[in-house]
Motif scaffolding. Structure first.
Motif, PDB file in Angstrom:
ATOM      1  N   THR A   4      11.696  11.540 -48.185  1.00  8.98           N
ATOM      2  CA  THR A   4      12.280  12.208 -47.028  1.00  8.98           C
ATOM      3  C   THR A   4      13.582  12.905 -47.400  1.00  8.98           C
ATOM      4  N   LEU A   8      14.284  16.949 -47.287  1.00  8.64           N
ATOM      5  CA  LEU A   8      15.375  17.507 -46.487  1.00  8.64           C
ATOM      6  C   LEU A   8      16.350  18.303 -47.346  1.00  8.64           C
ATOM      7  N   THR A  64      14.577  23.927 -39.064  1.00  6.00           N
ATOM      8  CA  THR A  64      13.928  23.216 -37.966  1.00  6.00           C
ATOM      9  C   THR A  64      12.577  22.628 -38.342  1.00  6.00           C
ATOM     10  N   ARG A 123      10.120  13.989 -41.024  1.00  8.90           N
ATOM     11  CA  ARG A 123      11.386  13.706 -40.356  1.00  8.90           C
ATOM     12  C   ARG A 123      12.142  15.007 -40.107  1.00  8.90           C
ATOM     13  N   LEU A 124      12.813  15.065 -38.990  1.00 13.75           N
ATOM     14  CA  LEU A 124      13.641  16.209 -38.619  1.00 13.75           C
ATOM     15  C   LEU A 124      12.878  17.528 -38.714  1.00 13.75           C
TER      16      LEU A 124
END
Length: 145
Positions: A4, A8, A64, A123-124
């Motif tokens: 993750t 990111l 996003t 995630r995110l």
């Protein structure tokens, strides 16, 4: 957790690269237009503005996760186009450093293609898009391939 974090960070790097490119265009639109004109493209100022806003849209997608895979594929095509247009084989005899810039575009394209295939992570990410779909619990991402 490390996967993750890596995803990111990669998304931030992609967003940062395109944010810097857009920022330089907005800060020096006339210079960008002059570069575009120097390789023979018509309406260079219009193309410079389009490129700047396109890069802002890429930043939004990478940050996003929305339409992430689509954005990564389109960005790969864009970066490949830029590599050939500004640093392609016709430029190498004038400046051997342009060969290095040309090769760097391919490295960036490889990363974008890898990102397009693997998506924005779990995630995110807004998880909206035409290509990438969120993985459902108990479902293998590779089951449909």
């Amino acid at each position: 957790m490390s996967k993750t974090i890596a995803i990111l960070i990669a998304r931030l790097i992609f967003a940062g690269a395109f944010a810097m490119a857009a920022g330089f265009k907005f800060a020096g639109m006339e210079e960008t237009a002059a570069q575009i004109a120097s390789i023979g493209f018509p309406v260079p100022l219009l193309l410079a503005w389009i490129a700047a806003f396109f890069e802002v849209a890429l930043v939004a997608a990478f940050l996003t996760g929305a339409f992430f895979s689509e954005a990564a594929l389109i960005a790969a095509a864009y970066v490949l186009f830029l590599g050939f247009a500004f640093y392609g084989p016709s430029q190498w005899s004038d400046d051997p450093m342009k060969f290095g810039f040309f090769v760097n575009h391919f490295i960036f394209v490889a990363g974008l293609l890898f990102a397009a295939v693997h998506g924005p992570g779990d995630r995110l990410a807004l998880r909206r898009g035409l290509i990438w779909q969120p993985q459902l619990p108990g479902e293998s991402r590779h089951a449909s391939n």
